[in-house]
Design an enzyme around this catalytic site. Sequence first.
Site, PDB file in Angstrom:
ATOM      1  N   THR A 295       0.999  -1.192   0.165  1.00 16.90           N
ATOM      2  CA  THR A 295       0.128  -0.040   0.083  1.00 16.90           C
ATOM      3  C   THR A 295       0.614   1.169  -0.058  1.00 16.90           C
ATOM      4  O   THR A 295       1.495   1.474   0.951  1.00 16.90           O
ATOM      5  CB  THR A 295      -0.791   0.058   1.314  1.00 16.90           C
ATOM      6  OG1 THR A 295      -1.753  -1.123   1.008  1.00 16.90           O
ATOM      7  CG2 THR A 295      -1.822   1.405   1.098  1.00 16.90           C
TER       8      THR A 295
ATOM      9  N   LYS B 291      -7.124   1.450  -2.996  1.00 24.37           N
ATOM     10  CA  LYS B 291      -6.724   1.034  -1.609  1.00 24.37           C
ATOM     11  C   LYS B 291      -6.763   2.099  -0.645  1.00 24.37           C
ATOM     12  O   LYS B 291      -7.384   1.763   0.656  1.00 24.37           O
ATOM     13  CB  LYS B 291      -5.389   0.513  -1.729  1.00 24.37           C
ATOM     14  CG  LYS B 291      -4.836   0.086  -0.108  1.00 24.37           C
ATOM     15  CD  LYS B 291      -5.633  -1.294   0.326  1.00 24.37           C
ATOM     16  CE  LYS B 291      -5.240  -1.765   1.666  1.00 24.37           C
ATOM     17  NZ  LYS B 291      -3.717  -2.374   1.790  1.00 24.37           N
TER      18      LYS B 291
END
Length: 292
Positions: free
Chosen positions: A101, A176
């Site tokens: 991420t 995300k």
Amino acid sequence: MTVTKQATVGFIGLGVMGKSMAKNILQAGYNLNVFTRTEAKADELIQLGAVWKDTVADLAADSDVILTIVGYPSDVEEVYFGENGILNNAQPNSFVIDMTTSKPALAVQIYEQAKAKHIYALDAPVSGGDIGARNGKLAIMVGGELQAFDAVLPLFEVMGENIVLQGEAGAGQHTKMCNQIAIATGMIGVCEAITYAQKAGLNPERVLETITTGAAGSWSLSNLAPRMIAGDDQPGFYVKHFIKDMTIALESADEMGLMTPGLELSLSLYKQLAENGYENNGTQALIKLFSK
């Protein structure tokens, strides 16, 4: 163009999630090269047949598909760029997939530099925690070109079951961020609900049996609330990494002129939790701030 099981997959980053993801790839029949900063983390995989590579450069040069899931955007930059990084050592027509991420802008930068070297690049962060990683049931959010996505889809299907190409480079990371924003405020609600049940003299396990099946149901409520009740703070996802994710999301939202008060509140609470010494615990440790 499809990545078959004759391909050699390189995997960089064998943390809480990465190790399980790499193990699933190996057990699915792919050849697997591994590298991580702490070599001991690779011992189990090596015993199962993975090949240890001494450097990022060695792994990149000897792999058809290179997957990375490291800690922070600075770690992504370190493994991708520079003389000994992935992009200067991967072979033309190979695939590089960052599953960390990280910042959407960094995903675009990797894509552009990879394309210039005739390397296919995708950003593909995941959600589902340690449980999803172990069971091969992660949600995988992908940004990049359709041709590259279709080619590596069989590999993604080893690690996850909800796999969606969200758009061009960076779209996986933006998706995300949406995921983390939704979780951030939801975690506060889960903590408040469990604490309320306890203070009201209810059996919190029995409360969960009811509310997880109704409108309040969520992944966090079903999977993390039981850990909260049991006092299990072991990391499925680290507090420190959630702080990193929320910070990226907040910066991205600010750039777009968005108001995110729930995200801001959650970030402030998790920073307080980290200051109290829980940065290496799981995100469910947030309940400690509510149950004092």
